[in-house]
Motif scaffolding. Structure first.
Motif, PDB file in Angstrom:
ATOM      1  N   ARG A 222       9.797  -9.546 -12.504  1.00  0.00           N
ATOM      2  CA  ARG A 222      10.517  -8.501 -13.224  1.00  0.00           C
ATOM      3  C   ARG A 222       9.582  -7.347 -13.579  1.00  0.00           C
ATOM      4  O   ARG A 222       9.921  -6.166 -13.381  1.00  0.00           O
ATOM      5  N   LEU A 223       8.393  -7.659 -14.101  1.00  0.00           N
ATOM      6  CA  LEU A 223       7.440  -6.608 -14.450  1.00  0.00           C
ATOM      7  C   LEU A 223       7.011  -5.823 -13.214  1.00  0.00           C
ATOM      8  O   LEU A 223       6.847  -4.599 -13.260  1.00  0.00           O
ATOM      9  N   GLY A 224       6.840  -6.538 -12.100  1.00  0.00           N
ATOM     10  CA  GLY A 224       6.430  -5.860 -10.868  1.00  0.00           C
ATOM     11  C   GLY A 224       7.471  -4.891 -10.360  1.00  0.00           C
ATOM     12  O   GLY A 224       7.164  -3.748 -10.017  1.00  0.00           O
ATOM     13  N   VAL A 225       8.730  -5.324 -10.311  1.00  0.00           N
ATOM     14  CA  VAL A 225       9.767  -4.449  -9.769  1.00  0.00           C
ATOM     15  C   VAL A 225      10.111  -3.328 -10.752  1.00  0.00           C
ATOM     16  O   VAL A 225      10.432  -2.205 -10.347  1.00  0.00           O
ATOM     17  N   GLN A 226      10.014  -3.599 -12.045  1.00  0.00           N
ATOM     18  CA  GLN A 226      10.273  -2.541 -13.022  1.00  0.00           C
ATOM     19  C   GLN A 226       9.148  -1.512 -13.054  1.00  0.00           C
ATOM     20  O   GLN A 226       9.376  -0.357 -13.431  1.00  0.00           O
ATOM     21  N   ALA A 227       7.942  -1.924 -12.654  1.00  0.00           N
ATOM     22  CA  ALA A 227       6.848  -0.953 -12.567  1.00  0.00           C
ATOM     23  C   ALA A 227       7.106   0.060 -11.451  1.00  0.00           C
ATOM     24  O   ALA A 227       6.625   1.190 -11.503  1.00  0.00           O
ATOM     25  N   THR A 228       7.872  -0.348 -10.441  1.00  0.00           N
ATOM     26  CA  THR A 228       8.218   0.555  -9.337  1.00  0.00           C
ATOM     27  C   THR A 228       9.449   1.386  -9.653  1.00  0.00           C
ATOM     28  O   THR A 228       9.494   2.590  -9.391  1.00  0.00           O
ATOM     29  N   TYR A 229      10.460   0.720 -10.229  1.00  0.00           N
ATOM     30  CA  TYR A 229      11.719   1.405 -10.535  1.00  0.00           C
ATOM     31  C   TYR A 229      11.855   1.470 -12.055  1.00  0.00           C
ATOM     32  O   TYR A 229      12.527   0.638 -12.668  1.00  0.00           O
TER      33      TYR A 229
ATOM     34  N   GLU B 251       0.839  -1.190   0.000  1.00  0.00           N
ATOM     35  CA  GLU B 251       0.000   0.000   0.000  1.00  0.00           C
ATOM     36  C   GLU B 251       0.878   1.245   0.000  1.00  0.00           C
ATOM     37  O   GLU B 251       1.835   1.357   0.768  1.00  0.00           O
ATOM     38  N   GLY B 252       0.566   2.186  -0.878  1.00  0.00           N
ATOM     39  CA  GLY B 252       1.357   3.395  -0.989  1.00  0.00           C
ATOM     40  C   GLY B 252       2.596   3.252  -1.856  1.00  0.00           C
ATOM     41  O   GLY B 252       3.319   4.197  -2.067  1.00  0.00           O
ATOM     42  N   ARG B 253       2.844   2.023  -2.348  1.00  0.00           N
ATOM     43  CA  ARG B 253       3.960   1.709  -3.235  1.00  0.00           C
ATOM     44  C   ARG B 253       5.283   2.284  -2.722  1.00  0.00           C
ATOM     45  O   ARG B 253       5.933   3.098  -3.373  1.00  0.00           O
ATOM     46  N   PRO B 254       5.716   1.862  -1.507  1.00  0.00           N
ATOM     47  CA  PRO B 254       7.003   2.350  -1.001  1.00  0.00           C
ATOM     48  C   PRO B 254       8.146   1.889  -1.899  1.00  0.00           C
ATOM     49  O   PRO B 254       8.101   0.795  -2.477  1.00  0.00           O
ATOM     50  N   LYS B 255       9.184   2.703  -2.003  1.00  0.00           N
ATOM     51  CA  LYS B 255      10.329   2.383  -2.833  1.00  0.00           C
ATOM     52  C   LYS B 255      11.548   3.122  -2.293  1.00  0.00           C
ATOM     53  O   LYS B 255      11.428   4.047  -1.487  1.00  0.00           O
ATOM     54  N   TRP B 256      12.711   2.709  -2.762  1.00  0.00           N
ATOM     55  CA  TRP B 256      13.938   3.421  -2.442  1.00  0.00           C
ATOM     56  C   TRP B 256      14.072   4.616  -3.382  1.00  0.00           C
ATOM     57  O   TRP B 256      13.844   4.493  -4.582  1.00  0.00           O
ATOM     58  N   HIS B 257      14.434   5.749  -2.829  1.00  0.00           N
ATOM     59  CA  HIS B 257      14.527   6.975  -3.631  1.00  0.00           C
ATOM     60  C   HIS B 257      15.987   7.367  -3.861  1.00  0.00           C
ATOM     61  O   HIS B 257      16.313   8.556  -3.982  1.00  0.00           O
ATOM     62  N   LYS B 258      16.842   6.393  -3.912  1.00  0.00           N
ATOM     63  CA  LYS B 258      18.242   6.627  -4.247  1.00  0.00           C
ATOM     64  C   LYS B 258      18.747   5.404  -5.000  1.00  0.00           C
ATOM     65  O   LYS B 258      18.134   4.329  -4.945  1.00  0.00           O
TER      66      LYS B 258
ATOM     67  N   VAL C 283      20.056 -10.326  -8.633  1.00  0.00           N
ATOM     68  CA  VAL C 283      18.842 -10.665  -9.362  1.00  0.00           C
ATOM     69  C   VAL C 283      18.044  -9.396  -9.677  1.00  0.00           C
ATOM     70  O   VAL C 283      17.426  -9.268 -10.737  1.00  0.00           O
ATOM     71  N   TYR C 284      18.081  -8.428  -8.754  1.00  0.00           N
ATOM     72  CA  TYR C 284      17.336  -7.177  -8.933  1.00  0.00           C
ATOM     73  C   TYR C 284      18.163  -6.117  -9.644  1.00  0.00           C
ATOM     74  O   TYR C 284      17.630  -5.386 -10.507  1.00  0.00           O
ATOM     75  N   SER C 285      19.432  -6.005  -9.314  1.00  0.00           N
ATOM     76  CA  SER C 285      20.246  -4.984  -9.981  1.00  0.00           C
ATOM     77  C   SER C 285      20.407  -5.280 -11.470  1.00  0.00           C
ATOM     78  O   SER C 285      20.729  -4.381 -12.250  1.00  0.00           O
ATOM     79  N   ASP C 286      20.158  -6.534 -11.873  1.00  0.00           N
ATOM     80  CA  ASP C 286      20.213  -6.876 -13.296  1.00  0.00           C
ATOM     81  C   ASP C 286      19.035  -6.299 -14.084  1.00  0.00           C
ATOM     82  O   ASP C 286      19.113  -6.171 -15.308  1.00  0.00           O
ATOM     83  N   VAL C 287      17.938  -5.971 -13.396  1.00  0.00           N
ATOM     84  CA  VAL C 287      16.728  -5.561 -14.126  1.00  0.00           C
ATOM     85  C   VAL C 287      16.216  -4.179 -13.734  1.00  0.00           C
ATOM     86  O   VAL C 287      15.292  -3.661 -14.376  1.00  0.00           O
ATOM     87  N   ILE C 288      16.739  -3.574 -12.666  1.00  0.00           N
ATOM     88  CA  ILE C 288      16.312  -2.230 -12.278  1.00  0.00           C
ATOM     89  C   ILE C 288      17.550  -1.369 -11.995  1.00  0.00           C
ATOM     90  O   ILE C 288      18.611  -1.898 -11.691  1.00  0.00           O
ATOM     91  N   PRO C 289      17.423  -0.055 -12.075  1.00  0.00           N
ATOM     92  CA  PRO C 289      18.598   0.826 -11.907  1.00  0.00           C
ATOM     93  C   PRO C 289      18.946   1.078 -10.453  1.00  0.00           C
ATOM     94  O   PRO C 289      18.998   2.212  -9.978  1.00  0.00           O
ATOM     95  N   LEU C 290      19.194  -0.001  -9.696  1.00  0.00           N
ATOM     96  CA  LEU C 290      19.675   0.099  -8.324  1.00  0.00           C
ATOM     97  C   LEU C 290      20.983  -0.670  -8.195  1.00  0.00           C
ATOM     98  O   LEU C 290      21.168  -1.703  -8.850  1.00  0.00           O
ATOM     99  N   ASP C 291      21.870  -0.183  -7.357  1.00  0.00           N
ATOM    100  CA  ASP C 291      23.111  -0.883  -7.038  1.00  0.00           C
ATOM    101  C   ASP C 291      23.120  -1.198  -5.549  1.00  0.00           C
ATOM    102  O   ASP C 291      22.599  -0.422  -4.733  1.00  0.00           O
ATOM    103  N   PHE C 292      23.714  -2.332  -5.191  1.00  0.00           N
ATOM    104  CA  PHE C 292      23.737  -2.769  -3.798  1.00  0.00           C
ATOM    105  C   PHE C 292      25.189  -2.916  -3.342  1.00  0.00           C
ATOM    106  O   PHE C 292      26.002  -3.541  -4.017  1.00  0.00           O
TER     107      PHE C 292
END
Length: 486
Positions: A254-261, A103-110, A139-148
């Motif tokens: 992948r579609l779900g996380v890319q919809a957020t990022y 709810e509220g679609r929380p996400k990282w803003h950096k 698995v996530y950094s391969d498909v969205i513009p986040l680095d860990f």
């Protein structure tokens, strides 16, 4: 916290061969009720032929939801297939169709997210754990513009640890099997943190609980994903091993996380030829400023109460200058402004009902009011120091009168006091730490009330039902579960 989240993964549910149970045992009914209450209802589910005060759906209706979710025959009755699915290791978060977001679609803003592993599992070497956790993040950094990035000291965005049973948050683990791990949605404080049940046997193979698969699922929650109904998705709620060689995030996840990022187009092209700007029209007069704040949304999954109490048999929940009243017969919710009923009172920080003299106490900042029905009693407000608080206490977070001991518990940050109503003074030996005396309810209390023999403690948007005499948590709820929301 976005739920006690546990493990997941792809599972294929049998579609046939279910054996009806002519008369399920009480143990089977109790386990099914607990499963449905935890994973398919915000506030609880009643078993057949029983009354459960917080039930919004019947046992049969909720069981059909569960059976539909897992692709089982929707009978509303316990059968062998349904019981088998309930017995599988899984994630502790509630279930939603296809990929979903909190709810509220929380996400990282950096873009750069740090993580730190504070406690390791003895089941694997530290280097194996480090490598596997990094692989799960990839698995996530391969498909969205986040680095860990892993750090070894200080506070990271995502704190990771392996612990058994009660481990300092709102959701103690349940031993081997059942819930394997849980994670929090993105945000400040505990946001993004992931905890793994040390009672499990952690492996890198098909035996035990595969750390990579569990971690990849939990990090999906840490990215803002809820559960998926797609049985091939990583975010499906029950765990089953799949080959992890060259693992890629399934399409649904992948579609779900890319919809957020969203991934920006590196070479955007204009879709239309530029046209001359029109001559600007005179600007219209601005709309008048709103005269008041909009009322709070009672169906927000992340609803946090300012205070809660019973008044003349009805439950009252306070939020941002308003209150909801719920009748004892669950006959609907009404919303009113506080000062429309009790003039002069703008906000309620804490409240409790002292039934012996039919009085309700409202705390507002450093003073309190005496209420009887819809009437503010004469001589109020009074300073909260009258209760015996030290002068540095300027606000009470929560209060509840406990009829079993004829005392009122008063919560301030991470501590609480015990006020003896008969003697009109604080008990000696206080304050005490909340997390030591009331294990499992959280580090602080935002609102508290007594109802039908139980105490209810809200911490953030979550709430625990507590048996005072046994000193134990009965179950975990959501504040919004009291609000008659679909």
């Amino acid at each position: 916290m976005e739920c006690a989240i546990a493990v997941i993964i792809v599972v294929i549910v049998a579609q046939c061969g279910a054996v009806p149970l002519a008369s399920p045992s009480q143990e089977e009914l109790s386990k099914a009720q607990a499963y449905l209450s935890r994973f398919f209802s915000d506030v609880g589910v009643s078993a057949p032929n029983t009354v459960w005060r917080s039930s919004l759906d019947s046992f049969d209706e909720t069981l059909r939801k569960m059976q539909k979710y897992f692709g089982l025959e929707e009978t509303g009755q316990l059968d062998s297939n349904t019981i088998e699915v309930m017995a599988r290791p899984r994630c502790g978060f509630t279930d939603v169709p296809r990929y979903g977001h909190f709810e509220g679609r929380p996400k990282w803003h950096k873009r750069l997210i740090t993580y730190r592993i504070t406690e390791y599992s003895p089941d694997l070497s530290q280097s194996d754990v480090d490598t596997t956790i990094a692989k799960a993040f990839k698995v996530y950094s391969d498909v969205i513009p986040l680095d860990f990035k892993k750090i070894d000291s200080g506070t990271a965005d995502i704190m990771i640890k392996f612990k058994a049973r009660d481990h300092g948050d709102f959701a103690p683990f349940d031993g081997q099997g059942g819930v394997l791990a849980h994670a929090f949605s993105p945000g400040e404080g505990n946001g993004g943190d992931a905890h793994f049940d040390e009672d499990e046997t952690w492996t890198l193979t098909s035996s035990g609980a595969n750390l990579f698969l569990v971690a990849a699922h939990e990090f999906g929650h840490a990215m803002g994903l809820a559960h998926s109904q797609d049985q091939t998705a990583l975010m499906f709620p029950t765990y089953q091993y799949v080959n992890t060689d060259n693992y890629r995030l399934p399409d649904d996840d992948r579609l779900g996380v890319q919809a957020t990022y969203a991934i920006p187009d590196p070479n955007p092209q204009p879709t239309k030829k530029p046209v001359p700007k029109p001559v600007p029209e005179p600007e219209p007069e601005p709309d008048p400023e709103p005269t008041s704040e909009p009322p709070p949304d009672r169906c927000n999954r992340y609803l946090i109460f300012d205070a809660a109490t019973t008044i003349d048999g009805n439950l009252h929940f306070f939020k941002d200058g308003h209150f909801w009243s719920r009748g004892s017969n669950w006959d609907g919710i009404t919303l009113k402004k506080i000062d429309s009923v009790w003039p002069g009172i703008k906000r309620v920080d804490a409240a409790y009902e002292y039934k012996p003299d039919n009085t309700v106490i409202f705390f507002e900042g450093d003073h309190y009011w005496g209420i009887r029905g819809n009437t503010v009693l004469p001589g109020y407000p009074k300073p909260i120091s009258d209760f015996g608080f030290p002068r540095y206490i300027t606000k009470v977070d929560a209060a509840v009168y406990v009829p079993f001991i004829s005392k009122t518990l008063l919560f301030v940050r991470g501590k609480y006091w015990s006020y003896n109503e008969r003697r009109g003074r604080m008990d000696g030996g206080y304050p005490k730490r909340i997390n030591k005396e009331f294990r499992g309810i959280g580090l602080s209390v935002d609102a508290a009330f007594a109802n039908k023999g139980y105490l209810y403690f809200s911490s953030g948007f979550r709430q625990t039902e507590y048996h005072y005499n046994r000193r134990r948590v009965i179950r975990t709820l959501l504040n919004s579960g009291w609000m008659d929301c679909k």
